[in-house]
Design an enzyme around this catalytic site. Structure first.
Site, PDB file in Angstrom:
ATOM      1  N   GLY A 249     -40.959  19.117  77.444  1.00  0.00           N
ATOM      2  CA  GLY A 249     -40.149  18.507  78.500  1.00  0.00           C
ATOM      3  C   GLY A 249     -39.977  19.441  79.680  1.00  0.00           C
TER       4      GLY A 249
ATOM      5  CG  ASP B 175     -43.881  14.492  69.507  1.00  0.00           C
ATOM      6  OD1 ASP B 175     -44.307  13.882  70.513  1.00  0.00           O
ATOM      7  OD2 ASP B 175     -43.085  15.441  69.573  1.00  0.00           O
TER       8      ASP B 175
ATOM      9  CE  LYS C 290     -43.764  17.141  72.194  1.00  0.00           C
ATOM     10  NZ  LYS C 290     -42.402  16.845  71.706  1.00  0.00           N
TER      11      LYS C 290
END
Lengths: 433, 433
Positions: free
Chosen positions: B134, B201, B205
């Site tokens: 993020g 997920d 990353k």
């Protein structure tokens, strides 16, 4: 394409780190950049330093002018320190069309406006990632990663010496002087520690961050600075009892409603569950808050040859990428223009909670008088500790206030300290949340 | 100089954040860049989304091709998600000579090699800061700030949903299913939470970070992944009793001695004073360790419209600076070349400490048999907890091992689970330090 040639001035602690890192990483950086970078020249008056460093085929010299006068040097790295000779060096190098990289926080904080104007005038760039936070990418994060944010708050522990001293005082229950002496013995404090423990080093770094987050020029002289020399073991023990930790904190706040900002460095009480309260020993941290990103924390070693050398390397590769792209100035420093000075709030106008430690005679009515003086300045009390201790040197009375205006507090304290039963100046520590 | 024109495809959560940030920051970015950036077109099939966003004078459309076919669009932002239509979009945009910015971690992790080759072939760049962490500048920090380092270790909490669930299970003593349902109600978990709680997920990353730190291509398929669905309230309580906290951890390790790396995502027990153990709720953190910088931590919100939008903005300004400098590709992604695949260690070869929770009948000699099977595989025991609990469903026996080879552990566990007195599969959680 040609190679990029570096001249390094100053082969001390950080300079030595840069030489070591360049020796290790030249090949991987060449692969990444697509062209070689080469440490072509190193200058240091203490020429014996060259013998212990992996200088490779760099030409070593005792005279910095050998670097400034070499037309083939693209990037000058200034790691001399100080603000007299270093300033002259940087201005000379920029004027000769060389890009400059520096780790010199005092130089950028005190003379940034003049230096960036010179760089702009000569179409070259002046990079300073290593000036703030050692290996933490503070400058890059503010200028590049968070460019989409209005950064309205920065809270930072940015001096490793002070954080080491306060951490050890807290962990070991030792007085300031003892811990400072130990820190000097272990190399965590300079022989002359004034710039660290007086808060000036933190102030330089906070001034630089304030200029970046405010989009205008915040001169070092406008930063309110208090050091840690007045912090006693008593303060640390009372802070713990009240659920707080004392840190030397740099604070930048941009309120919504006017153009002026808060920029200050002082000891602060942080609630013990605050994320910065757990930053201990020589570690540094920067807590940034922006309207889009929310809270972002950077944490790492803020000093040392290799962490600071890592930041210099980041600048070297950034500048090299710019040279390769024929883009000498990629990121504007126009906000450092002397005409764009940002107004800074006076400390008198600060609204904060306060820890107050009074030293008083154990006589009737003293607490009533103190609270009455505070109350007359609209300062209300959140909690009180009074214990039967040190009767010969006075009784400590500890008050935590609700939010108050600092000017009012100072007025009340002047009246309180004029009381015959008050035996010493009041210890004042601001409480941050 | 001309303005830089942006086409945004996908106006959902993150896309909406980008539209809002662009509306707020266009003027300050114009001042910084020296030329305007303009959101020229927005495409989303759900055209009703446009009505609630500050789209300004952007041309809104239900058809992404309107953006791909507009020759005046310089930068395409792909925020569609998924790997089918999104992949086609990105390849189309790159092939038409447009720079692309994406937040799509699955796309980069699974098809990065093909996508970066396409970008290189067409002389444009593909940016993906928002794909990892993020608002934290993970990509920029690894590729730029720490370029002077051999980054030999990454430990990361990089999925907010899992961290929220584990934090709540720990703080409130509630079972997994209850907390997951609550997280779904509060918007911290998707209606279909499989990609989060299954570890996929995080795996996407971690694959991206592994490619960046290794300087070679680490395909998603080579990441060993375990999720958090097997973590019980019992495990969390025993972990606490033993001084540990359970986190879903991404780990990348580059040993000195061979070219292969560890790349894995799994629940891990961290000592409770570990810096990552205090990262709670939806917060994420990345702990990087390099030979020059030492340990660096980034901490912040790893998801959400505005934090992720902040990362997209960072890419927009980077690409805009490159366009202004006529430097389309400033940072090489050549290491993503399919020929530069990095070998990854098999989990069988992992050497780790382990937490083992057995469920056994309360009969004589069971513990002796278990420890004997472990001992026969050279696995020694650091501590044991056995309590008189749940006799109807079996007695829990908790062992912490010293360092052991995972293959040996699996062999021992197969033998142990074949014992008639062992009533359930063994819970295995790796211990990290």
């Amino acid at each position: 394409m040609k190679e990029i040639r570096i001249g390094l001035i100053g082969a001390g602690t950080v300079g030595g780190g840069v030489v070591k890192i360049l020796a290790n990483r030249t090949e991987s950086i060449r692969r990444d950049l697509g062209l070689p970078i080469r440490l072509a020249r190193i200058a240091d008056k203490a020429t014996e330093r060259f013998t212990t460093l992996p200088v490779g085929d760099a030409i070593c010299t005792g005279d910095a002018n050998d670097i400034l006068n070499d037309p083939d040097i693209d990037i000058v790295i200034e790691l001399v320190g100080g603000t007299t000779f270093a300033k002259k060096l940087v201005l000379d190098a920029l004027s000769k069309g060389k890009h400059v990289i520096t780790a010199n926080k005092a130089l950028i904080a005190e003379f940034g406006s003049e230096l960036f104007a010179c760089a702009d005038a000569h179409g070259v760039s002046l990079h300073f990632e290593a000036a703030v936070g050692g290996g933490m990418p503070v400058i890059k994060t503010i200028r590049e990663a968070l460019v989409g944010n209005n950064l309205f708050s920065v809270k930072t522990i940015i001096n490793g010496t002070c954080n080491y001293i306060l951490s050890k005082m807290s962990a070991q229950g030792l007085p300031f002087d003892t811990v400072l002496a130990e820190a000097q013995k272990n190399g965590y404090a300079e022989a002359n520690p004034a710039l660290d423990i007086g808060g000036g080093d933190s102030g330089h770094k906070v001034a630089i961050m304030a200029s970046l987050v405010s989009g205008g020029y915040v001169p070092f002289s406008s930063v309110a600075i208090e050091g840690i020399t007045s912090i006693s073991q008593d303060d640390i023990a009372y802070a713990r009892e009240l659920g707080y930790t004392i840190k030397l904190l740099g604070v930048i706040k941009k309120p919504d409603d006017d153009g002026a900002i808060d920029v200050r460095v002082h000891p602060a009480m942080l609630p013990k569950n605050h994320i910065l309260a757990s930053v201990s020993d020589v570690f540094n941290a920067v807590l940034l808050e922006g309207d889009a990103v929310g809270q972002i924390l950077l944490y790492g070693k803020g000093a040392g040859d290799m962490p600071t050398g890592s930041a210099v390397m980041s600048d070297i590769v950034d500048v090299a990428r710019n040279i390769a792209a024929e883009t000498p100035i990629r990121i504007s420093t126009a906000h450092y223009n002397a005409d764009r000075k940002v107004p800074v709030h006076a400390m008198d106008d600060l609204v904060s909670r306060y820890y107050l430690r009074f030293t008083v005679q154990d006589s009737p009515g003293v607490l009533a008088s103190i609270t009455s003086h505070l109350s007359s300045q609209s300062i209300s009390i959140a909690s009180v500790i009074q214990k039967e201790e040190h009767p010969e040197t006075g009784v400590p009375v500890i008050l935590l206030t609700h939010r108050a205006i600092e000017k009012n507090l100072r007025t009340a304290l002047a009246a309180i300290e004029a009381m015959p039963s008050v035996m010493a100046p009041t210890q004042v520590i601001r409480i941050e949340s």
